[in-house]
Structure formats: structure tokens, C-alpha cells
Write a protein that holds these residues in place. Structure first.
Motif, PDB file in Angstrom:
ATOM      1  N   ARG A   1       0.837  -1.213   0.000  1.00 43.25           N
ATOM      2  CA  ARG A   1       0.000   0.000   0.000  1.00 43.25           C
ATOM      3  C   ARG A   1       0.868   1.259   0.000  1.00 43.25           C
ATOM      4  NH1 ARG A   1      -2.370  -0.861   4.499  1.00 43.25           N
ATOM      5  NH2 ARG A   1      -3.794  -2.399   3.624  1.00 43.25           N
ATOM      6  N   PHE A   2       1.885   1.262   0.865  1.00 38.65           N
ATOM      7  CA  PHE A   2       2.802   2.401   0.943  1.00 38.65           C
ATOM      8  C   PHE A   2       3.529   2.608  -0.385  1.00 38.65           C
ATOM      9  CE2 PHE A   2       7.264   3.657   1.570  1.00 38.65           C
ATOM     10  CZ  PHE A   2       7.102   4.925   2.115  1.00 38.65           C
ATOM     11  N   THR A   3       3.998   1.515  -0.979  1.00 42.38           N
ATOM     12  CA  THR A   3       4.757   1.609  -2.235  1.00 42.38           C
ATOM     13  C   THR A   3       3.876   2.109  -3.371  1.00 42.38           C
ATOM     14  OG1 THR A   3       6.297  -0.135  -1.552  1.00 42.38           O
ATOM     15  CG2 THR A   3       6.096   0.281  -3.916  1.00 42.38           C
TER      16      THR A   3
ATOM     17  N   TYR B   1      10.529   7.173   1.849  1.00 43.23           N
ATOM     18  CA  TYR B   1      10.748   6.056   2.779  1.00 43.23           C
ATOM     19  C   TYR B   1      11.492   6.531   4.022  1.00 43.23           C
ATOM     20  CZ  TYR B   1      10.732   0.980   3.512  1.00 43.23           C
ATOM     21  OH  TYR B   1      10.464  -0.283   3.975  1.00 43.23           O
ATOM     22  N   LEU B   2      12.528   7.351   3.813  1.00 41.14           N
ATOM     23  CA  LEU B   2      13.290   7.885   4.947  1.00 41.14           C
ATOM     24  C   LEU B   2      12.417   8.794   5.815  1.00 41.14           C
ATOM     25  CD1 LEU B   2      16.708   8.622   3.204  1.00 41.14           C
ATOM     26  CD2 LEU B   2      16.247   6.845   4.906  1.00 41.14           C
ATOM     27  N   ASN B   3      11.547   9.560   5.191  1.00 43.61           N
ATOM     28  CA  ASN B   3      10.610  10.394   5.955  1.00 43.61           C
ATOM     29  C   ASN B   3       9.690   9.531   6.821  1.00 43.61           C
ATOM     30  OD1 ASN B   3      11.641  12.740   4.899  1.00 43.61           O
ATOM     31  ND2 ASN B   3       9.927  13.148   3.509  1.00 43.61           N
ATOM     32  N   GLU B   4       9.208   8.444   6.216  1.00 42.93           N
ATOM     33  CA  GLU B   4       8.320   7.535   6.947  1.00 42.93           C
ATOM     34  C   GLU B   4       9.062   6.905   8.111  1.00 42.93           C
ATOM     35  OE1 GLU B   4       4.671   5.174   7.379  1.00 42.93           O
ATOM     36  OE2 GLU B   4       5.172   7.060   6.387  1.00 42.93           O
ATOM     37  N   LEU B   5      10.295   6.510   7.876  1.00 43.20           N
ATOM     38  CA  LEU B   5      11.111   5.911   8.937  1.00 43.20           C
ATOM     39  C   LEU B   5      11.343   6.900  10.070  1.00 43.20           C
ATOM     40  CD1 LEU B   5      12.954   3.546   9.888  1.00 43.20           C
ATOM     41  CD2 LEU B   5      14.814   4.648   8.631  1.00 43.20           C
ATOM     42  N   GLU B   6      11.679   8.126   9.706  1.00 41.72           N
ATOM     43  CA  GLU B   6      11.931   9.172  10.699  1.00 41.72           C
ATOM     44  C   GLU B   6      10.685   9.462  11.526  1.00 41.72           C
ATOM     45  OE1 GLU B   6      12.626  13.515   9.625  1.00 41.72           O
ATOM     46  OE2 GLU B   6      14.674  12.764   9.860  1.00 41.72           O
ATOM     47  N   SER B   7       9.537   9.517  10.854  1.00 40.25           N
ATOM     48  CA  SER B   7       8.274   9.797  11.543  1.00 40.25           C
ATOM     49  C   SER B   7       7.906   8.677  12.512  1.00 40.25           C
ATOM     50  CB  SER B   7       7.158   9.991  10.516  1.00 40.25           C
ATOM     51  OG  SER B   7       5.911  10.145  11.138  1.00 40.25           O
TER      52      SER B   7
ATOM     53  N   GLN C   1       9.897   6.545  13.978  1.00 41.82           N
ATOM     54  CA  GLN C   1      10.819   6.540  15.122  1.00 41.82           C
ATOM     55  C   GLN C   1      10.496   7.670  16.099  1.00 41.82           C
ATOM     56  OE1 GLN C   1      14.565   6.719  13.028  1.00 41.82           O
ATOM     57  NE2 GLN C   1      14.824   4.495  13.043  1.00 41.82           N
ATOM     58  N   LYS C   2      10.143   8.823  15.551  1.00 44.01           N
ATOM     59  CA  LYS C   2       9.838   9.993  16.374  1.00 44.01           C
ATOM     60  C   LYS C   2       8.623   9.757  17.247  1.00 44.01           C
ATOM     61  CE  LYS C   2       8.859  14.948  15.954  1.00 44.01           C
ATOM     62  NZ  LYS C   2       8.693  16.079  14.987  1.00 44.01           N
ATOM     63  N   HIS C   3       7.634   9.075  16.685  1.00 45.52           N
ATOM     64  CA  HIS C   3       6.387   8.869  17.422  1.00 45.52           C
ATOM     65  C   HIS C   3       6.308   7.488  18.073  1.00 45.52           C
ATOM     66  CE1 HIS C   3       5.331  12.098  14.504  1.00 45.52           C
ATOM     67  NE2 HIS C   3       4.697  12.588  15.555  1.00 45.52           N
ATOM     68  N   GLY C   4       7.391   6.716  17.950  1.00 40.79           N
ATOM     69  CA  GLY C   4       7.416   5.399  18.581  1.00 40.79           C
ATOM     70  C   GLY C   4       6.411   4.436  18.006  1.00 40.79           C
ATOM     71  N   GLN C   5       6.144   4.547  16.711  1.00 38.70           N
ATOM     72  CA  GLN C   5       5.133   3.702  16.068  1.00 38.70           C
ATOM     73  C   GLN C   5       5.752   2.391  15.583  1.00 38.70           C
ATOM     74  OE1 GLN C   5       3.987   6.411  12.983  1.00 38.70           O
ATOM     75  NE2 GLN C   5       2.333   7.309  14.188  1.00 38.70           N
ATOM     76  N   ASP C   6       4.944   1.338  15.659  1.00 37.94           N
ATOM     77  CA  ASP C   6       5.339   0.062  15.065  1.00 37.94           C
ATOM     78  C   ASP C   6       4.909   0.096  13.606  1.00 37.94           C
ATOM     79  OD1 ASP C   6       6.222  -2.480  14.670  1.00 37.94           O
ATOM     80  OD2 ASP C   6       4.419  -3.437  15.483  1.00 37.94           O
ATOM     81  N   THR C   7       5.842  -0.033  12.692  1.00 36.21           N
ATOM     82  CA  THR C   7       5.527   0.135  11.280  1.00 36.21           C
ATOM     83  C   THR C   7       6.219  -0.917  10.441  1.00 36.21           C
ATOM     84  OG1 THR C   7       5.717   1.662   9.397  1.00 36.21           O
ATOM     85  CG2 THR C   7       7.426   1.791  11.068  1.00 36.21           C
ATOM     86  N   HIS C   8       5.777  -1.036   9.199  1.00 37.39           N
ATOM     87  CA  HIS C   8       6.408  -1.951   8.247  1.00 37.39           C
ATOM     88  C   HIS C   8       7.809  -1.491   7.876  1.00 37.39           C
ATOM     89  CE1 HIS C   8       5.987   0.853   4.822  1.00 37.39           C
ATOM     90  NE2 HIS C   8       4.985   1.313   5.556  1.00 37.39           N
ATOM     91  N   VAL C   9       8.115  -0.222   8.083  1.00 32.82           N
ATOM     92  CA  VAL C   9       9.371   0.352   7.637  1.00 32.82           C
ATOM     93  C   VAL C   9      10.530  -0.108   8.519  1.00 32.82           C
ATOM     94  CG1 VAL C   9      10.653   2.493   7.295  1.00 32.82           C
ATOM     95  CG2 VAL C   9       8.250   2.370   6.647  1.00 32.82           C
ATOM     96  N   ARG C  10      11.512  -0.730   7.926  1.00 33.12           N
ATOM     97  CA  ARG C  10      12.724  -1.139   8.627  1.00 33.12           C
ATOM     98  C   ARG C  10      13.903  -0.791   7.733  1.00 33.12           C
ATOM     99  NH1 ARG C  10       9.239  -1.674  11.672  1.00 33.12           N
ATOM    100  NH2 ARG C  10       8.698  -3.399  13.063  1.00 33.12           N
ATOM    101  N   LYS C  11      14.752   0.114   8.202  1.00 33.82           N
ATOM    102  CA  LYS C  11      15.825   0.632   7.354  1.00 33.82           C
ATOM    103  C   LYS C  11      16.810  -0.451   6.944  1.00 33.82           C
ATOM    104  CE  LYS C  11      19.669   3.873   7.302  1.00 33.82           C
ATOM    105  NZ  LYS C  11      20.441   4.852   8.060  1.00 33.82           N
ATOM    106  N   THR C  12      17.252  -1.291   7.886  1.00 38.65           N
ATOM    107  CA  THR C  12      18.335  -2.222   7.591  1.00 38.65           C
ATOM    108  C   THR C  12      17.877  -3.474   6.865  1.00 38.65           C
ATOM    109  OG1 THR C  12      18.092  -3.202   9.792  1.00 38.65           O
ATOM    110  CG2 THR C  12      19.712  -1.437   9.539  1.00 38.65           C
ATOM    111  N   LYS C  13      16.634  -3.884   7.068  1.00 39.34           N
ATOM    112  CA  LYS C  13      16.157  -5.120   6.448  1.00 39.34           C
ATOM    113  C   LYS C  13      15.148  -4.863   5.328  1.00 39.34           C
ATOM    114  CE  LYS C  13      16.774  -8.390  10.277  1.00 39.34           C
ATOM    115  NZ  LYS C  13      16.072  -9.428  11.084  1.00 39.34           N
ATOM    116  N   THR C  14      14.074  -4.174   5.667  1.00 35.10           N
ATOM    117  CA  THR C  14      12.968  -4.022   4.731  1.00 35.10           C
ATOM    118  C   THR C  14      13.295  -3.091   3.575  1.00 35.10           C
ATOM    119  OG1 THR C  14      11.452  -4.339   6.578  1.00 35.10           O
ATOM    120  CG2 THR C  14      10.537  -3.422   4.557  1.00 35.10           C
ATOM    121  N   MET C  15      13.863  -1.946   3.883  1.00 39.40           N
ATOM    122  CA  MET C  15      14.064  -0.923   2.867  1.00 39.40           C
ATOM    123  C   MET C  15      14.915  -1.395   1.687  1.00 39.40           C
ATOM    124  SD  MET C  15      15.486   2.933   3.398  1.00 39.40           S
ATOM    125  CE  MET C  15      15.341   4.172   2.126  1.00 39.40           C
ATOM    126  N   PRO C  16      16.120  -1.940   1.907  1.00 40.09           N
ATOM    127  CA  PRO C  16      16.916  -2.366   0.761  1.00 40.09           C
ATOM    128  C   PRO C  16      16.284  -3.509  -0.023  1.00 40.09           C
ATOM    129  CG  PRO C  16      17.980  -3.012   2.817  1.00 40.09           C
ATOM    130  CD  PRO C  16      16.871  -2.085   3.172  1.00 40.09           C
TER     131      PRO C  16
END
Length: 494
Positions: free
Chosen positions: A128-130, A268-274, A276-291
Motif C-alpha cells: 500500500r505504501f509503495t 521512505y526515509l521520511n516515513e522511517l523518521e516519523s 521513530q519519532k512517534h514510537g510507532q510500530d511500522t512496516h518500515v525497517r531501514k536495515t532489512k525491509t528498505m533495501p
């Protein structure tokens, strides 16, 4: 006497294991061939492929005449269900219990996971995000035509440089189609002379061959032991691609303007930053999911479209009368003073029909991407246990004589009605179907049309002068069915 007792014990143990294995077998499974304990049908499959000279999709088609349109077999410890009928594939792939992907042991071994290949619920969020992000940059919309057309003109310029010299289309087509997705996902296009990028594209080409039909090397753990060298090469190639992507991400981290995202990575980086800032559990994972997600988009957006275009040129070389008819249709509608546009498509029915026939007869992804069953369910009345893998034999669907008259004959007319108007047919599903169908279907269709019409508006493709060998239309099967290596020669139509 002692030897006899040992033999008796071993025989009893073997009989017990076979009996236990047989009793564990679920009831009302789809019919299929017997297999050995532990390894399943693999030895028989290898022998059958060797003896018949068929590839896996062709062998499965043959097996379907014996066992029916839904059959099963064990590969290692996995139950594999093969679907060989369009209506059954459609039913199965719209079933939410069969919408997952199997766990990729290759990605797991490399420390990657999640994303569009996720076996869990995360794939829905990631998809959905993509889709939302790509659409925000115009992908799939008519306005994106200009972007593809611009890259098509770069491609035409590159081809012009060869004049009457025979050349291989593979590096040019992969670079062109890759640039379309790279510009949106990575934020830039790469010159055709960029040696590093050409090397990266060669790794993708290798991977689709090494992965094998149905991406067996990626989703079937047992094959990494049978074909160890191939598996290690696949791991090495993926690691190189991931390193390239991570380097691009690092550059984005230092350059990006969060208020003005330029591409998918920025968003994607904006989503990751957001998150982390709000402590949300999300599909976004920089080291695993993103690449992994970026690699999936990058690879899928390159290989299948460029392969279809290469098949298209090869078929036009083999059928020059069809190539000439396409050029006459384009000239009569578009003229010689401009290049074709999407608005011309309705007036180019034979050209559009030829593209559909190329997709049908070549079946570029002949076994699609495997699906994984997350709950016990049924297909066509058969019980399908949880954790079964489901394969769709798209090659058979596209060559079924009950659907297609003379299916092995190249005939664009089958996609035209009696009045010569285009008629798309339900039995053609090159992008699969259901909840996990290709995320880039609309983009791929636009690219195929624009690149194909631009190429044949500008050039005539033929065998190199002096080449007396017949053109081979036999494919080289990996995960993708690619044309065997060939050289072409062009004549400018300007």
C-alpha cells in the motif's frame, strides 16, 4: 547371525519410517506422483527433466494430463501444489489464505526480510505504501508517459550509434527499462556508458537465470544443497546489489530535504523518521525491509520488461512481414514527423495485438512467483494444508489449446475481432492475478507500448548481413524465460 539381525532391524525401521510418513499424509490432497521420504519427488523430477528434455513448466503441463489441472508433489519437506487452469488460478490467488509469499531462505541468510516479499502481514502495508508513493510521483498515470518517452529517445540515440554494425540489445534494453524505475525510486537515471551500472545490471540478469523456474533457489531451501555453487553466486550477487542500494540511501540521507522528497527513498526515509519519532510500530525497517523492497522494485522493474522487448524484436526479425505491417500501421496513424503517443493506441490495434501475442507466446515468468498457504484451505475441492507452496503454470495457461487455437503459432490476429478492433482476452495473465499480482503492471504496460512503438517507428530490425542461420525462438529458462543471445542489425527509417 548378527548381520542378519542388524539387517532385520534396519528393514523394520525403514518400514516404520515409510508407514509413519504415509500415515501423516493429509487426506484429500490433490493427486500427484509419489515421492521419497525426506527428499520427496526431487530424484524423479531430475530424471524426468533429463529424459524428456522438457523444462519444468512443460513437464508440469504433461503431468497435468495425467493428474488433472491441480496436482501436488513433495519437494524436500514442502508440499507443492501446481495449478494448470486459468479459472483455478484465479480462484486460488484471490483466496486470502494463499496470498502470502514463502519465506526466502536466501534473504534470511543475508539478514534481509520483510518488504514486498514478506511472508507475514507486513507485505500489505508495504504494498500500500509503495503504490501510494509511486503514484504520487506519477507512476501508472498518463502524465508519466513523457518520462518514459524521454528515456525511449535516449535509447533510440544509443541504437543509432551502431549504424549498420550488429549488436546485442540486452545491455541497452536493461539500462533503458531500469532507468525508468531508477528515476522514481533512486532519483536518477544512469548513462548507458556507466560501467558500474552495467555491471550491476549484469548481476540482475545472472540472478534471474540462477534463481530457476519458480525462483526455486530463493524459496526452496533444499536446492541450495543440490546446487551449492549457484546458491553462493546468488548470495554474492544480491549482496553486491544491496551494497549499491545502501550507498544510494546513504547519499540520500546526507542530501535530502524532508519537506521536498524527490523520490521513493526520500519518502521512505521520511516515513522511517516519523515512525521513530512517534514510537510507532511500522512496516518500515531501514536495515532489512528498505533495501529488499528497493531491490525488488529495481529488479522487477528492469528484467521482465526488457526481456519482453527483446522477445519482441526477435519475433519481428523472425516475422518481417508482421514488422512491416506494424510500421505501416504506425505510419498511417502517427506519420513520420513525430513519435507515437499513448493517445494513438486505440488507433493502432494490430500493434497492440502484437504486443499481447508476444506476452502470450513467450510467457516471460512461466511459473509466476510462488504463493504460500497460511491456513488450511481448499482449491478446486482439494484440501491444501497450511505451509503448502502454490505454483501457477502460466506457460500452460498461455499455450492451452482449449483456449488458444494453434497455441504454438505466432498470430497477433487472435487478439483482434472480426472488425479488426483490439480484444484483450481473459486467458492472458502475464502479470499473474489476484492479491499479489505484479505491483508494476500499469507501468510495464506503458513502457512496453512506448518503447515498442518508438523502436519500430524509427528502425527496421533484421538479422546481421551474412548471417544465414535461422532465428531460434527457443527460450532460456530461469525464473524468467529469456531469448537466447542474439545480434541484430538496424536500418534507420528516417
Amino acid at each position: 547371525m548378527l548381520g542378519f539381525e542388524i539387517q532385520t532391524v534396519l528393514l523394520c525401521v525403514t518400514a516404520f519410517v515409510i508407514l509413519w510418513w504415509w500415515l501423516q499424509k493429509p487426506k484429500n490432497l490433490p493427486p500427484g506422483p509419489w515421492g521419497w521420504p525426506l527428499v520427496g519427488y526431487i530424484p524423479n523430477l531430475v530424471v524426468a527433466l533429463y529424459r524428456t528434455g522438457l523444462d519444468p513448466p512443460q513437464l508440469f503441463a504433461k503431468m497435468s494430463t495425467k493428474y488433472g489441472p491441480v496436482f501436488s508433489m513433495r519437494i524436500g519437506g514442502k508440499l507443492i501444489v501446481v495449478l494448470n487452469k486459468h479459472s483455478i488460478i484465479k480462484e486460488a490467488f484471490h483466496n486470502p489464505h494463499i496470498s502470502n509469499r514463502p519465506t526466502s531462505h536466501t534473504m534470511r541468510d543475508l539478514g534481509l526480510g520483510g518488504g514486498l516479499l514478506s511472508p507475514g502481514e507486513g507485505w500489505k502495508q508495504e504494498r500500500r505504501f509503495t503504490l501510494t508513493t509511486l503514484r504520487s510521483f506519477g507512476v501508472g498515470k498518463r502524465s508519466f508517459e513523457e518520462h518514459i518517452a524521454e528515456e525511449a529517445e535516449y535509447l533510440l540515440e544509443e541504437i543509432t550509434n551502431f549504424h549498420a554494425t550488429p549488436f546485442d540489445l540486452l545491455p541497452l534494453f536493461t539500462n533503458a527499462t531500469s532507468n525508468v524505475i531508477c528515476s522514481v525510486v533512486l532519483g536518477k537515471r544512469y548513462e548507458y556508458s556507466d560501467s558500474n551500472f552495467k555491471y550491476l545490471l549484469s548481476l540482475i540478469n545472472q540472478n534471474v537465470q540462477i534463481a530457476g523456474a519458480g525462483a526455486a533457489q530463493i524459496f526452496f531451501p533444499i536446492f541450495k544443497y543440490f546446487q551449492r555453487s549457484n546458491y553462493k553466486q546468488l548470495e554474492t550477487n544480491i549482496s553486491s546489489i544491496i551494497k549499491f542500494i545502501n550507498d544510494v540511501v546513504k547519499q540520500h540521507e546526507s542530501d535530502r530535504d524532508p519537506d521536498n522528497p524527490n523520490d521513493y527513498i526520500d519518502v521512505y526515509l521520511n516515513e522511517l523518521e516519523s515512525s521513530q519519532k512517534h514510537g510507532q510500530d511500522t512496516h518500515v525497517r531501514k536495515t532489512k525491509t528498505m533495501p529488499l523492497t528497493i531491490m525488488t522494485l529495481f529488479s522487477a522493474g528492469t528484467e521482465t520488461t526488457s526481456t519482453t522487448l527483446r522477445w519482441g524484436v526477435k519475433y519481428m526479425m523472425a516475422y518481417p512481414e508482421i514488422q512491416k505491417r506494424i510500421q505501416q500501421e504506425i505510419d498511417s496513424v502517427v506519420g513520420r514527423d513525430r513519435l507515437p503517443r499513448l493517445t494513438d493506441k486505440d488507433n493502432l490495434p494490430f500493434t497492440a495485438a502484437t504486443l499481447l501475442e508476444i506476452q502470450r507466446i513467450c510467457s516471460v515468468v512461466p511459473l509466476a512467483v510462488p504463493h504460500n498457504c497460511v491456513e488450511d484451505t481448499t482449491i478446486d475441492g482439494f484440501n491444501i494444508p497450511k505451509e503448502s507452496l502454490v505454483l501457477a503454470n502460466l506457460n500452460l495457461i498461455h499455450h492451452n489449446p482449449d483456449t488458444w487455437k494453434n497455441p504454438d503459432e505466432f498470430n497477433p490476429e487472435r487478439f483482434l475481432d472480426k472488425d479488426g478492433c483490439l480484444q484483450e482476452r481473459e486467458g492472458l495473465i502475464p502479470f499473474s492475478t489476484g492479491r499479489r499480482m505484479c505491483i508494476g503492471e500499469h507501468l510495464a504496460k506503458m513502457e512496453l507500448y512506448i518503447f515498442f512503438t518508438h523502436l519500430f517507428h524509427r528502425f527496421t530490425f533484421k538479422k546481421p548481413d551474412g548471417d544465414s542461420q535461422p532465428i531460434s525462438l527457443k527460450g532460456v529458462l530461469g525464473f524468467v524465460n529469456t531469448p537466447s543471445t542474439f545480434l541484430t542489425q538496424v536500418e534507420s527509417r528516417d
